[in-house]
Scaffold this motif. Sequence first.
Motif, PDB file in Angstrom:
ATOM      1  N   UNK A  72       0.840  -1.204   0.000  1.00 36.23           N
ATOM      2  CA  UNK A  72       0.000   0.000   0.000  1.00 36.23           C
ATOM      3  C   UNK A  72       0.873   1.251   0.000  1.00 36.23           C
ATOM      4  N   UNK A  73       0.530   2.196  -0.866  1.00 32.46           N
ATOM      5  CA  UNK A  73       1.237   3.472  -0.919  1.00 32.46           C
ATOM      6  C   UNK A  73       0.621   4.434   0.097  1.00 32.46           C
ATOM      7  N   UNK A  74       1.452   5.150   0.861  1.00 26.49           N
ATOM      8  CA  UNK A  74       0.900   6.110   1.821  1.00 26.49           C
ATOM      9  C   UNK A  74       0.369   7.376   1.154  1.00 26.49           C
ATOM     10  N   UNK A  75       0.720   7.566  -0.123  1.00 28.29           N
ATOM     11  CA  UNK A  75       0.318   8.797  -0.811  1.00 28.29           C
ATOM     12  C   UNK A  75      -1.070   8.668  -1.434  1.00 28.29           C
ATOM     13  N   UNK A  76      -1.320   7.572  -2.140  1.00 32.10           N
ATOM     14  CA  UNK A  76      -2.621   7.390  -2.793  1.00 32.10           C
ATOM     15  C   UNK A  76      -3.529   6.435  -2.026  1.00 32.10           C
ATOM     16  N   UNK A  77      -2.983   5.755  -1.010  1.00 32.70           N
ATOM     17  CA  UNK A  77      -3.731   4.782  -0.205  1.00 32.70           C
ATOM     18  C   UNK A  77      -4.253   3.622  -1.045  1.00 32.70           C
ATOM     19  N   UNK A  78      -3.530   3.275  -2.089  1.00 33.94           N
ATOM     20  CA  UNK A  78      -3.931   2.165  -2.960  1.00 33.94           C
ATOM     21  C   UNK A  78      -2.819   1.121  -3.012  1.00 33.94           C
ATOM     22  N   UNK A  79      -3.223  -0.119  -3.319  1.00 41.67           N
ATOM     23  CA  UNK A  79      -2.274  -1.228  -3.359  1.00 41.67           C
ATOM     24  C   UNK A  79      -1.733  -1.443  -4.772  1.00 41.67           C
ATOM     25  N   UNK A  80      -0.476  -1.867  -4.817  1.00 42.50           N
ATOM     26  CA  UNK A  80       0.160  -2.227  -6.086  1.00 42.50           C
ATOM     27  C   UNK A  80       0.880  -3.554  -5.902  1.00 42.50           C
ATOM     28  N   UNK A  81       0.533  -4.600  -6.648  1.00 38.64           N
ATOM     29  CA  UNK A  81      -0.585  -4.703  -7.583  1.00 38.64           C
ATOM     30  C   UNK A  81      -1.937  -4.488  -6.884  1.00 38.64           C
ATOM     31  N   UNK A  82      -2.946  -4.062  -7.648  1.00 37.24           N
ATOM     32  CA  UNK A  82      -4.251  -3.736  -7.057  1.00 37.24           C
ATOM     33  C   UNK A  82      -4.829  -4.879  -6.216  1.00 37.24           C
ATOM     34  N   UNK A  83      -5.437  -4.512  -5.087  1.00 37.07           N
ATOM     35  CA  UNK A  83      -6.008  -5.486  -4.158  1.00 37.07           C
ATOM     36  C   UNK A  83      -7.330  -4.929  -3.648  1.00 37.07           C
ATOM     37  N   UNK A  84      -8.414  -5.662  -3.880  1.00 42.86           N
ATOM     38  CA  UNK A  84      -9.746  -5.153  -3.532  1.00 42.86           C
ATOM     39  C   UNK A  84     -10.019  -5.138  -2.035  1.00 42.86           C
ATOM     40  N   UNK A  85      -9.584  -6.178  -1.330  1.00 39.78           N
ATOM     41  CA  UNK A  85      -9.914  -6.308   0.094  1.00 39.78           C
ATOM     42  C   UNK A  85      -8.685  -6.153   0.986  1.00 39.78           C
ATOM     43  N   UNK A  86      -7.749  -5.296   0.595  1.00 43.50           N
ATOM     44  CA  UNK A  86      -6.543  -5.080   1.390  1.00 43.50           C
ATOM     45  C   UNK A  86      -6.836  -4.310   2.671  1.00 43.50           C
ATOM     46  N   UNK A  87      -6.004  -4.513   3.675  1.00 45.97           N
ATOM     47  CA  UNK A  87      -6.182  -3.832   4.962  1.00 45.97           C
ATOM     48  C   UNK A  87      -5.993  -2.328   4.796  1.00 45.97           C
ATOM     49  N   UNK A  88      -6.924  -1.554   5.401  1.00 51.03           N
ATOM     50  CA  UNK A  88      -6.891  -0.100   5.314  1.00 51.03           C
ATOM     51  C   UNK A  88      -7.078   0.501   6.703  1.00 51.03           C
ATOM     52  N   UNK A  89      -6.457   1.656   6.973  1.00 49.88           N
ATOM     53  CA  UNK A  89      -6.702   2.332   8.252  1.00 49.88           C
ATOM     54  C   UNK A  89      -8.092   2.974   8.253  1.00 49.88           C
ATOM     55  N   UNK A  90      -8.621   3.246   9.440  1.00 50.17           N
ATOM     56  CA  UNK A  90      -9.916   3.921   9.547  1.00 50.17           C
ATOM     57  C   UNK A  90      -9.793   5.343   9.006  1.00 50.17           C
ATOM     58  N   UNK A  91     -10.937   5.985   8.757  1.00 52.20           N
ATOM     59  CA  UNK A  91     -10.921   7.345   8.195  1.00 52.20           C
ATOM     60  C   UNK A  91     -10.151   8.312   9.086  1.00 52.20           C
TER      61      UNK A  91
END
Length: 275
Positions: A72-91
Amino acid sequence: MTEQQLDCALDLMRRLPPQQIEKNLSDLIDLVPDLCEDLLSSVDQPLKIARDKQVGKDYLLCDYNRDGDSYRSPWSNSYEPPLDDGAMPSDRLRKLEIDANNAFDQYREMYFEGGVSSVYLWDLEHGFAGVILIKKAGDGESKKIKGCWDSIHVVEVQEKSSGRSAHYKLTSTCMLWLQTNKPRSGTMNLGGSLTRQVEQDATVSEASPHIANIGRLVEDMENKIRSTLNEIYFGKTRDIVNGLRSVQPLAEVRKTKDLQEELRKTLSQKTAGKD
């Protein structure tokens, strides 16, 4: 026996060059496959850099921003390679993560004048945790000095029920290596790593938010580790080199020793005469 093998393996890794950690770790795992999981979770490895194509910024890879084979990139908050159900921090934590990345980006620029930094946060039951990563690699102006600095700061924040204070636990690991190659001295490698831990309670307010409290802890810890590395590695190396060579010509050294021996004999004779 396995516990003893793990202790020996970790002790060996602490004494091997930081720039060859990946190779040495792979060799150890090949020798003792049963220690694979323990070694991978216990040994900090040099940080790798990836590029966030969406925003055009570099970020650092580690176990804390990995989910499967994606990072996961801290800048765009997206995974590379793309991952639909990857762990994310709360808002709430994601907003804090963005501010922390901007703050430590400025810190990195002021202290290191280059390099890459990344901050990743994740939720805990009574607070949150995070990791601050900094990497600076360079060849030096003359191209005769190469080196790399990797620092990994893992912080755990336990927020008190009042919300006005928090308990911070910081575990920091810094890895440094330098290589010089000059005609007169030849090639010399110097490297090592240090791990330190500190715990502290601090007030949380608008004037002193979490980022400021964590920032002070990281800054103080890096300064202490930098000073220790300077004393241990550079100081001891200087002492060894000075012990291997003589600043004075050999003729003067022999003359001094002869004078000392002559004085010793004279004093011995005077002492014997008095007796």
